[in-house]
Design a protein around this motif. Structure first.
Motif: not given
Length: 237
Positions: A154-165
């Protein structure tokens, strides 16, 4: 609780669903707030819940004295936190035959089932994870062997930043390059969406055992750099 977050689910007794995050980050934490966090977790969480304390948590001296006074113990080696600049992803030297797809709503259950089976979680979590498909800021992916869903990310994007998990692979399909392909696809899609920086996390292996931790190796191979290790503390009960 203030600027920190507590997550609890007694029916899913793993650390990801039973932990306290963010203590002392946005503002210094007090002993009263630490006590409040512990009391809430004792009431609502699985007994092996954890307090995850970042290296920048404030005030460091107070937090450490409080941890020692309550005989909390480190759990494992902590959580390795990674960062990667938005550079194009390189091809893996051994391409996989699996096909990575961005999950559409009609196949949402594929994602939920892979996460549940890959992590060995209770079946009750299947609709939870399936519900991420189409949710704002989320993009979820599944790797398929023909029509069989075998791995997730999965990828969560917020304010041009992304978290993978949420990186899970069914046991029979591990070692076939699924997670390398899922990481590359997320990097490619994230860069196209304007992401400037990517973050991820894995368990920190013991010294000399890094090669045995597949997630740790996958992210290093994809150009992620470990920035720090976030300790996790648990009770002895």
């Amino acid at each position: 609780m203030g600027s920190s977050i507590a997550i609890a689910d007694q029916g899913t007794p793993i650390g990801e669903f039973n932990r306290v995050l963010g203590l002392g980050i946005d503002e210094p934490v007090s002993s009263a707030e630490l006590e409040q966090a512990m009391a809430w977790m004792h009431q609502h969480a699985s007994p092996r819940f954890s307090l995850q304390i970042a290296q920048t948590a404030r005030p460091a001296e107070t937090i450490q004295r409080w941890i020692q006074a309550r005989a909390l113990k480190p759990s494992g080696n902590g959580i390795a936190k990674y960062y990667r600049y938005a550079l194009p992803a390189e091809d893996h030297p051994m391409p996989t035959a699996l096909e990575v797809k961005l999950v559409e709503p009609q196949l949402a259950a594929d994602f939920g089932h892979v996460v549940q089976a890959g992590f060995g979680l209770p079946e009750a979590v299947i609709p939870w994870f399936s519900a991420l498909v189409g949710r704002p800021k989320w993009q979820v992916y599944v790797a398929y062997d023909n029509q069989i869903p075998v791995a997730s990310g999965a990828m969560f994007i917020d304010h041009n930043w992304a978290w993978f998990g949420i990186d899970a692979t069914l046991p029979d399909y591990r070692g076939r390059g699924a997670q390398n392909a899922l990481i590359k696809q997320r990097l490619t899609d994230g860069i196209s969406a304007g992401v400037v920086g990517f973050t991820a996390e894995t368990g920190q292996p013991s010294a000399g055992e890094e090669g045995a931790n597949k997630s740790y190796g996958n992210y290093h191979r994809a150009g992620f750099e470990r920035l720090y290790i976030r300790p996790s503390y648990v009770t002895n009960k």
